[in-house]
Design a protein around this motif. Structure first.
Motif, PDB file in Angstrom:
ATOM      1  N   GLN A 293     -97.992 -38.199  -5.390  1.00 47.93           N
ATOM      2  CA  GLN A 293     -99.071 -38.146  -6.336  1.00 47.93           C
ATOM      3  C   GLN A 293     -99.010 -36.928  -7.292  1.00 47.93           C
ATOM      4  N   ALA A 294     -98.285 -35.857  -6.618  1.00 49.75           N
ATOM      5  CA  ALA A 294     -98.231 -34.798  -7.472  1.00 49.75           C
ATOM      6  C   ALA A 294     -96.999 -34.999  -8.899  1.00 49.75           C
ATOM      7  N   MET A 295     -96.105 -35.764  -8.263  1.00 50.73           N
ATOM      8  CA  MET A 295     -94.907 -36.333  -9.230  1.00 50.73           C
ATOM      9  C   MET A 295     -95.775 -37.175 -10.331  1.00 50.73           C
ATOM     10  N   ASP A 296     -96.573 -38.118 -10.046  1.00 47.88           N
ATOM     11  CA  ASP A 296     -97.337 -38.855 -10.685  1.00 47.88           C
ATOM     12  C   ASP A 296     -98.339 -38.257 -11.827  1.00 47.88           C
ATOM     13  N   ASP A 297     -99.024 -37.432 -11.127  1.00 46.49           N
ATOM     14  CA  ASP A 297     -99.888 -36.424 -12.211  1.00 46.49           C
ATOM     15  C   ASP A 297     -99.097 -35.565 -13.089  1.00 46.49           C
ATOM     16  N   LEU A 298     -97.786 -35.072 -12.891  1.00 44.61           N
ATOM     17  CA  LEU A 298     -97.038 -34.439 -13.976  1.00 44.61           C
ATOM     18  C   LEU A 298     -96.679 -35.350 -15.048  1.00 44.61           C
ATOM     19  N   VAL A 299     -96.160 -36.510 -14.713  1.00 46.63           N
ATOM     20  CA  VAL A 299     -95.840 -37.613 -15.521  1.00 46.63           C
ATOM     21  C   VAL A 299     -97.029 -37.974 -16.585  1.00 46.63           C
ATOM     22  N   LYS A 300     -98.527 -38.124 -15.893  1.00 47.23           N
ATOM     23  CA  LYS A 300     -99.395 -38.373 -16.634  1.00 47.23           C
ATOM     24  C   LYS A 300     -99.843 -37.128 -17.696  1.00 47.23           C
ATOM     25  N   LEU A 301     -99.644 -35.997 -17.237  1.00 41.48           N
ATOM     26  CA  LEU A 301     -99.904 -34.731 -18.041  1.00 41.48           C
ATOM     27  C   LEU A 301     -98.714 -34.791 -19.352  1.00 41.48           C
ATOM     28  N   ALA A 302     -97.409 -34.948 -19.013  1.00 40.93           N
ATOM     29  CA  ALA A 302     -96.421 -34.984 -19.916  1.00 40.93           C
ATOM     30  C   ALA A 302     -96.727 -36.165 -20.956  1.00 40.93           C
ATOM     31  N   GLU A 303     -97.067 -37.385 -20.624  1.00 39.45           N
ATOM     32  CA  GLU A 303     -97.226 -38.326 -21.399  1.00 39.45           C
ATOM     33  C   GLU A 303     -98.641 -38.139 -22.321  1.00 39.45           C
ATOM     34  N   LEU A 304     -99.566 -37.408 -21.622  1.00 40.96           N
ATOM     35  CA  LEU A 304    -100.766 -37.369 -22.628  1.00 40.96           C
ATOM     36  C   LEU A 304    -100.445 -36.533 -23.699  1.00 40.96           C
ATOM     37  N   LEU A 305     -99.706 -35.460 -23.583  1.00 37.53           N
ATOM     38  CA  LEU A 305     -99.335 -34.428 -24.616  1.00 37.53           C
ATOM     39  C   LEU A 305     -98.055 -34.852 -25.204  1.00 37.53           C
ATOM     40  N   GLN A 306     -96.985 -35.951 -24.751  1.00 41.43           N
ATOM     41  CA  GLN A 306     -95.937 -36.132 -25.201  1.00 41.43           C
ATOM     42  C   GLN A 306     -95.151 -34.464 -25.236  1.00 41.43           C
ATOM     43  N   THR A 307     -95.153 -34.207 -23.939  1.00 40.83           N
ATOM     44  CA  THR A 307     -94.380 -32.919 -23.934  1.00 40.83           C
ATOM     45  C   THR A 307     -93.332 -32.939 -23.020  1.00 40.83           C
ATOM     46  N   PRO A 308     -92.187 -32.278 -23.541  1.00 46.08           N
ATOM     47  CA  PRO A 308     -91.248 -32.139 -22.531  1.00 46.08           C
ATOM     48  C   PRO A 308     -91.321 -31.449 -21.359  1.00 46.08           C
ATOM     49  N   VAL A 309     -90.696 -31.702 -20.006  1.00 46.36           N
ATOM     50  CA  VAL A 309     -90.475 -31.080 -19.024  1.00 46.36           C
ATOM     51  C   VAL A 309     -89.246 -30.658 -18.437  1.00 46.36           C
ATOM     52  N   VAL A 310     -89.094 -29.376 -18.253  1.00 45.90           N
ATOM     53  CA  VAL A 310     -88.325 -28.524 -17.863  1.00 45.90           C
ATOM     54  C   VAL A 310     -88.229 -28.338 -16.344  1.00 45.90           C
ATOM     55  N   ASP A 311     -87.487 -29.014 -15.399  1.00 51.90           N
ATOM     56  CA  ASP A 311     -87.523 -29.159 -13.995  1.00 51.90           C
ATOM     57  C   ASP A 311     -86.407 -28.035 -13.615  1.00 51.90           C
ATOM     58  N   ASN A 312     -87.057 -26.917 -12.980  1.00 59.34           N
ATOM     59  CA  ASN A 312     -86.182 -25.810 -12.108  1.00 59.34           C
ATOM     60  C   ASN A 312     -85.821 -26.420 -10.904  1.00 59.34           C
ATOM     61  N   ARG A 313     -86.350 -27.575 -10.038  1.00 58.80           N
ATOM     62  CA  ARG A 313     -85.996 -28.250  -9.126  1.00 58.80           C
ATOM     63  C   ARG A 313     -86.045 -27.511  -7.953  1.00 58.80           C
ATOM     64  N   GLY A 314     -87.272 -26.594  -7.776  1.00 58.38           N
ATOM     65  CA  GLY A 314     -87.690 -25.699  -6.464  1.00 58.38           C
ATOM     66  C   GLY A 314     -88.235 -27.005  -5.638  1.00 58.38           C
ATOM     67  N   ARG A 315     -88.666 -27.922  -6.129  1.00 57.53           N
ATOM     68  CA  ARG A 315     -89.104 -29.264  -5.104  1.00 57.53           C
ATOM     69  C   ARG A 315     -88.553 -30.607  -6.311  1.00 57.53           C
ATOM     70  N   MET A 316     -88.731 -31.575  -5.773  1.00 55.12           N
ATOM     71  CA  MET A 316     -88.597 -32.864  -6.514  1.00 55.12           C
ATOM     72  C   MET A 316     -89.584 -32.933  -7.350  1.00 55.12           C
ATOM     73  N   ASN A 317     -89.628 -32.735  -8.545  1.00 53.01           N
ATOM     74  CA  ASN A 317     -91.116 -32.509  -9.256  1.00 53.01           C
ATOM     75  C   ASN A 317     -91.217 -33.862 -10.274  1.00 53.01           C
ATOM     76  N   MET A 318     -90.239 -34.242 -10.983  1.00 54.09           N
ATOM     77  CA  MET A 318     -90.079 -34.968 -12.209  1.00 54.09           C
ATOM     78  C   MET A 318     -89.184 -36.063 -12.011  1.00 54.09           C
ATOM     79  N   PRO A 319     -89.323 -37.391 -12.122  1.00 55.70           N
ATOM     80  CA  PRO A 319     -88.357 -38.331 -12.274  1.00 55.70           C
ATOM     81  C   PRO A 319     -87.472 -38.157 -13.348  1.00 55.70           C
TER      82      PRO A 319
END
Length: 649
Positions: A293-319
């Motif tokens: 669910q946390a991954m899905d919420d991050l995708v929602k936020l990024a798409e809402l703003l069409q903002t790039p995501v930089v994943d430092n991979r401390g966890r599996m965060n972004m597809p």
């Protein structure tokens, strides 16, 4: 057939107290005779007053050897009220009563007792398990020496903010300690060795105290930021008889979980305005997602703003298949950003600045002047003085001390409320991100092909050969990829939260094999035949090769691939850098950093521990068949290891 009663000294006749041997009568020892005392004669004279007084002053020694219920049974009852499925341990006498109660009174269920060959494995296994299962596992360590063994694994879990229940035993009262070794394994303050890197510790002085501390500890371990807790089970409390009247006075508190902290509404509104107004916003995520669910919420936020995501991979965060996942362009995007949203940063200062590792270290900014920074993190809620994992201080324009995963849906709603226009600008930004994303996979494949036929085998070739088999399976990577040039993130589609478990925390050598064992256990319990894979350096594996015995003994299937570069290669590079800096050349760099002469046969080691061992693989053309055999073994329920002789990175 031999007569079972024949022989000069038969056991049953010996225990009766007399044996006929060569015509002689041998009396039983006094200790045996004492078990059947003579009955007093019927006409014996009553004891005199002097005899009675002597008996009162010197009463006969009476030892109680058995009991029906002990304090350790109640301790098991306490643990069974919590969602603890496993208790990992390397055996030790300071918790002998607890172990017996778990396996007999507790019927070795919920938790099940898992046998490890080192305390660092017990705790590290719990570390990996919690990151996959989403809840604590327990480990129990043996007194002073076990705590010292476990300390590195506890520190890794603390720096990685992972919940673990760590127990130890201790003989506190000096008049209760057996002479000799029990003194060496007991201590006045059991937690002092690890107190600087646990979230909380306690030394309960009563069984009621133990119940409340254990339930409290579980709740604290799970509350964000999560971390290990450390609880001592006093040996006297474990082993003393528990009478029915005492038991009736005891109670076990009901576990209540604290709700996670959410960002302040005013701060969320201001953050939403900043993000909407930004022309080049960037989202940086680190130790953020704990669920799909946390991954899905991050995708929602990024798409809402069409903002790039930089994943430092401390966890599996972004597809990594999503066009807004722009991790490969991270430095350029951060340099151009006018607004940065950082979610659970491990090192916010390091996200914004770079330090050159040279004789005189200098710092320069990664970001342009005037950039707005928004941080949502629980980082400040767990900061200790001595072990300084908190990194250098960095100011943010909006600093929300809150759980980012819990807060993100509220931020999304705040943005929707504040958003009145800007759709076309957002869409144009999104199209730009799509164009940049389309080249990532092609560039990665071209780089991977550069050393395709090299010997030793390139890490890119190994990962691609592995993918050809994994893509047919439901799979999970249970290892960190930092020391493999992040090839799995660059070459494999990683779209589900359980595909990877992120980093190690403190980067303590030895984390990888033990965390992989615990993660594989959680994946096994998830069902569905998921194939867990760990890519482990040879230096890491040598810290705990016996994890394979625990895996074989407890039927935990997973595939370990040894990235065998025959060195502690991170340290090779450090010594190379120092030799160059000191103008002394690199000829002697292998001294103290390489693992060769003789070379280690890891496949034989695996076989010796009861796992499937394959290799060493030197020819890249042999990789595919070795991987096929390894995955087949895992799918049949066995742990398997493939020794691949590889290039350094």
């Amino acid at each position: 057939m031999t007569d079972p009663e024949s022989g000069a000294l038969h056991r049953r006749r010996f225990l009766k107290g007399v044996v006929i041997a060569g015509g002689a009568t041998i009396a039983a020892p006094a200790a045996v005779q004492a078990q059947t005392p003579d009955k007093p004669k019927a006409n014996a004279a009553p004891p005199t007053a002097a005899a009675k007084a002597s008996e009162r002053e010197h009463p006969p020694e009476v030892e109680r050897l058995t009991t029906e219920k002990t304090g350790s049974d109640f301790m098991v009852d306490v643990c069974k009220t919590l969602s603890i499925d496993y208790m990992a341990s390397c055996p030790g006498s300071t918790f002998r009563a607890l172990q017996e109660s778990f396996i007999n009174y507790g019927q070795n269920k919920s938790p099940e007792w898992l046998t490890c060959m080192h305390e660092e494995v017990s705790v590290g296994m719990a570390h990996g398990y919690a990151k996959v299962a989403g809840k604590p596992m327990a480990a129990i360590v043996h007194g002073t020496v076990g705590t010292q063994h476990a300390a590195m694994a506890i520190y890794n879990a603390y720096c990685d903010r992972v919940p673990i229940m760590v127990f130890t035993g201790n003989a506190g009262p000096l008049d209760e300690r057996r002479p000799g070794v029990e003194w060496f394994h007991s201590v006045q303050d059991p937690a002092v060795t690890v107190r600087d890197f646990v979230k909380w510790d306690d030394y309960p002085m009563s069984l009621q105290h133990f119940a409340e501390s254990t339930v409290r500890g579980y709740a604290l371990a799970c509350a964000q930021p999560a971390a290990p807790v450390f609880i001592t089970a006093e040996a006297k409390l474990q082993e003393e008889p528990l009478e029915e009247r005492e038991l009736r006075k005891l109670s076990i508190p009901r576990l209540t979980r604290a709700s996670q902290a959410v960002g302040d509404a005013n701060a969320l509104r201001e953050a939403a305005k900043m993000l909407i107004a930004a022309e080049a916003p960037v989202i940086i995520v680190d130790r953020y997602a704990r669920s799909q669910q946390a991954m899905d919420d991050l995708v929602k936020l990024a798409e809402l703003l069409q903002t790039p995501v930089v994943d430092n991979r401390g966890r599996m965060n972004m597809p990594n298949t999503h066009y807004l996942c722009q991790s490969e362009r991270g430095p350029a995007l951060i340099a151009q950003a006018d607004c940065i949203l950082s979610l659970e940063p491990v090192d916010l200062y390091g996200q914004l600045n770079v330090m050159r590792d040279q004789l005189e270290r200098t710092v320069s900014s990664k970001v342009k002047k005037g950039v707005k920074v928004i941080s949502i993190s629980t980082h400040d809620l767990l900061t200790h003085s001595n072990y300084q994992d908190f990194q250098r201080y960095a100011a943010a324009d909006i600093n929300m001390t809150a759980d980012a995963q819990t807060t993100l849906p509220f931020l999304i709603e705040a943005i929707k409320r504040e958003m009145t226009s800007g759709g076309s600008a957002f869409e144009a930004r999104g199209q730009k991100m799509r164009g940049a994303f389309n080249g990532f996979a092609d560039r990665a494949r071209k780089e991977a092909a550069l050393s395709w036929d090299a010997t030793p085998i390139s890490s890119a070739r190994m990962y691609m050969e592995l993918w050809e088999h994994l893509k047919k399976e439901d799979w999970a990577l249970v290892s960190d990829s930092d020391f493999s040039s992040n090839w799995p993130y660059r070459l494999w589609p990683m779209e589900k939260h359980y595909r990877a478990i992120g980093g190690s925390g403190a980067y303590g050598v030895g984390y990888q094999p033990v965390a992989a064992l615990g993660a594989a256990l959680a994946h096994r319990d998830a069902g569905g035949g998921r194939v867990a894979v760990s890519i482990t350096g040879d230096g890491e594996f040598n810290m705990a090769p016996h994890t394979l015995w625990t895996a074989a003994h407890h039927n935990i299937p997973y595939l370990t691939i040894i990235q065998n570069n025959r060195a502690y290669h991170q340290e090779v590079m450090h010594v190379q850098r120092m030799a160059n800096r000191h103008n002394r050349g690199v000829r002697n760099v292998p001294i103290g950093t390489t693992i060769d002469n003789p070379n280690i046969d890891y496949a034989k080691i695996a076989q010796g521990y009861g796992a499937v061992g394959i290799g060493p693989i030197n020819d890249p053309n042999d990789l595919s068949e070795a991987i096929r055999k390894g995955i087949a073994a895992v799918k049949s329920g066995q742990p398997a290891l493939i020794d691949v002789v590889m290039q350094p990175r």
